[in-house]
Enzyme design. Structure first.
Site, mmCIF file in Angstrom:
data_model
loop_
_atom_site.group_PDB
_atom_site.id
_atom_site.type_symbol
_atom_site.label_atom_id
_atom_site.label_comp_id
_atom_site.label_asym_id
_atom_site.label_seq_id
_atom_site.Cartn_x
_atom_site.Cartn_y
_atom_site.Cartn_z
ATOM 1 N N ARG A 1 17.154 11.371 33.354
ATOM 2 C CA ARG A 1 17.803 12.385 32.494
ATOM 3 C C ARG A 1 18.637 11.712 30.957
ATOM 4 O O ARG A 1 18.617 12.177 30.103
ATOM 5 C CB ARG A 1 18.986 13.130 32.977
ATOM 6 C CG ARG A 1 18.243 13.928 33.919
ATOM 7 C CD ARG A 1 18.993 15.087 34.476
ATOM 8 N NE ARG A 1 18.470 16.107 35.165
ATOM 9 C CZ ARG A 1 18.873 16.849 36.167
ATOM 10 N NH1 ARG A 1 20.028 16.595 36.640
ATOM 11 N NH2 ARG A 1 17.845 17.854 36.752
ATOM 12 N N LYS B 1 12.243 30.208 49.855
ATOM 13 C CA LYS B 1 12.783 31.656 50.168
ATOM 14 C C LYS B 1 12.236 32.609 49.124
ATOM 15 O O LYS B 1 12.352 32.494 47.829
ATOM 16 C CB LYS B 1 14.189 31.584 49.893
ATOM 17 C CG LYS B 1 14.905 31.027 51.030
ATOM 18 C CD LYS B 1 16.157 31.233 51.063
ATOM 19 C CE LYS B 1 17.037 30.987 52.210
ATOM 20 N NZ LYS B 1 18.454 30.978 51.853
ATOM 21 N N GLY C 1 12.232 19.969 40.806
ATOM 22 C CA GLY C 1 12.423 18.685 41.234
ATOM 23 C C GLY C 1 11.595 18.127 42.425
ATOM 24 O O GLY C 1 10.899 17.089 42.187
ATOM 25 N N GLY D 1 15.631 25.799 37.179
ATOM 26 C CA GLY D 1 15.949 27.039 37.122
ATOM 27 C C GLY D 1 15.619 27.617 36.014
ATOM 28 O O GLY D 1 15.380 29.056 35.611
#
Ligand code: AMP
Length: 396
Positions: free
Chosen positions: A41, A202, A353, A376
């Site tokens: 990053r 999920k 990731g 996200g």
């Protein structure tokens, strides 16, 4: 509305020479015992910072690191990142002990043209995540111009990504942000057929994206534990697989939405099953999950099916592993999908990731059109949602 890019900010009359340019970067890297681990990053933030330095800006870099939740947790200090950033940038980087107030203002005032200063962790202040107006104001005091290069937090309305932005007269997207938006836009306006591969744990975490992509994608291929909630919806045996019983109806709605749009949803047709999620646990490959066994990966037939779709697609978006890929024996499905996406001639965008790690392990990462750093944020963007950090830059 269009978001201005860095080139147009630099090309404005007066440019940025001598101006304090506040860069919201994503320097949230792993740090252990004061040593930076994977510095991907930090490296990714270099192009924007270099361009600003070369243009003579006084560059004020801000980021969060970890989740200190409004306390000065020393383990979440950005100090080690300043040293690493300096090494990679090949220039001195000063460090301000706090991101607002005296320490920050002094460090910024001392910056020469082309100089860089890194502020301490934004999340040492609860006002950052609360988007507190007074905290946003304190940050804005450090800025003549604002650049957001932190795509990964653009889906959060925080003080540094949203609150302070209208308080700065000039603003732009950094190069990293710009590249992310350009590539993810391809998923919103795809060459068809569009294949979306979604995996992970999920349904509840990804329900909104499942619903949106069921409508958008010509083919939605589901893997990971999520797939078992879908199979339960269809009345198939799921053994002890991770099924979210309270989401069975939601999964049904996703299937209905795809059907109504004339799109296909693909679910696993075979499974790698085990009795425990554990290294060395005995496995079988089955078409129907037996009692007492749980699905831990898509089976080889499913992997081949998804690979065939990848071969046919013109655009591919993939997020989330197809199984418990952290365990070698349960990682074959995820690896096969990674290989198929990389080998496809389609425009391919991979986010999250785990999926990126899987692609990297195949050694074929260079064949992917775009690896999105913001898991996200990319999921929200491909749903067609407005990201607060992007909206704040619009109209600048
Ligand atoms: P997510 O963060 O939603 O992308 O989920 C990633 C996690 O899902 C990884 O840690 C995987 O181990 C887990 N996962 C994927 N497939 C399964 C499965 N079949 N059973 C249990 N966990 C799974």
């Amino acid at each position: 509305m269009a978001v201005r890019d860095l080139s147009s900010l630099l090309a404005e009359p007066g440019g940025v020479a001598g101006k304090r340019v506040f860069v919201r970067a994503d320097l949230n890297v792993p740090v252990k015992g004061g040593v930076v681990g994977d510095d991907t990053r930090i490296r990714a933030s270099l192009p924007t910072l270099r361009r600003l330095c070369d243009a003579g800006a006084r560059v004020v870099v801000a980021s969060h690191l970890g989740r200190p939740k409004g306390t000065r947790d020393p383990a979440a200090s950005l100090r080690p990142v300043a040293a690493k950033l300096s090494e990679l940038l090949g220039r001195p980087v000063s460090f301000a002990e706090d991101c607002i107030g005296e320490p920050a203002e002094q460090a910024v005032a001392a910056l020469p043209e082309g100089g860089v200063c890194l502020l301490e962790n934004l999340r040492y202040h609860a006002g950052e995540e609360k988007n507190d107006p007074a905290f946003a104001q304190a940050l804005a005091r450090l800025a003549d111009a604002y650049v957001n290069d932190a795509f990964g937090t653009a889906h959060r309305a925080h003080a540094s990504t949203a609150g302070m932005v209208p308080l700065t007269a000039r603003r732009a997207a950094g190069d990293l942000m710009n590249v992310e938006l350009a590539h993810l836009r391809v998923v919103l306006e795809p060459r068809r057929p569009l294949l979306c591969l979604l995996g992970g744990a999920k349904v509840s975490d990804k329900l909104a994206v499942l619903e949106a992509l069921a409508k958008r994608a010509d083919v939605l291929a589901v893997g990971g534990a999520m797939a078992y909630t879908f199979l339960r919806t269809l009345g198939e045996p799921t053994g002890t697989s991770l099924v979210e019983a309270d989401r069975v109806a939601d999964a049904g709605r996703v299937l209905d939405a795809a059907k109504a749009a004339g799109h296909r949803v693909l679910l696993p047709v075979d499974h790698v099953v085990a009795q425990k999620i554990e290294e060395g646990a005995p496995t079988q490959i089955v078409k129907q999950i037996p009692d007492g066994w749980m699905g831990v990966d898509i089976g080889p037939e499913t992997a081949a099916l998804y690979a065939t779709e990848a071969g046919r697609a013109a655009t591919i978006f993939w997020n989330g592993p197809m199984g418990v890929f952290e365990i070698e024996a349960f990682s074959q499905g995820t690896r096969a999908v990674a290989r198929a996406v990389a080998e496809s001639a389609a425009i391919s965008v991979v986010g999250g990731g785990d999926s990126i790690a899987a692609v990297n392990r195949t050694g074929l990462a260079a064949k992917i059109t775009h690896l999105s750093t913001g898991g996200g944020a990319s999921l929200e963007y491909v749903q067609g949602l407005t990201l607060p950090g992007v909206a704040a830059l619009e109209g600048a």
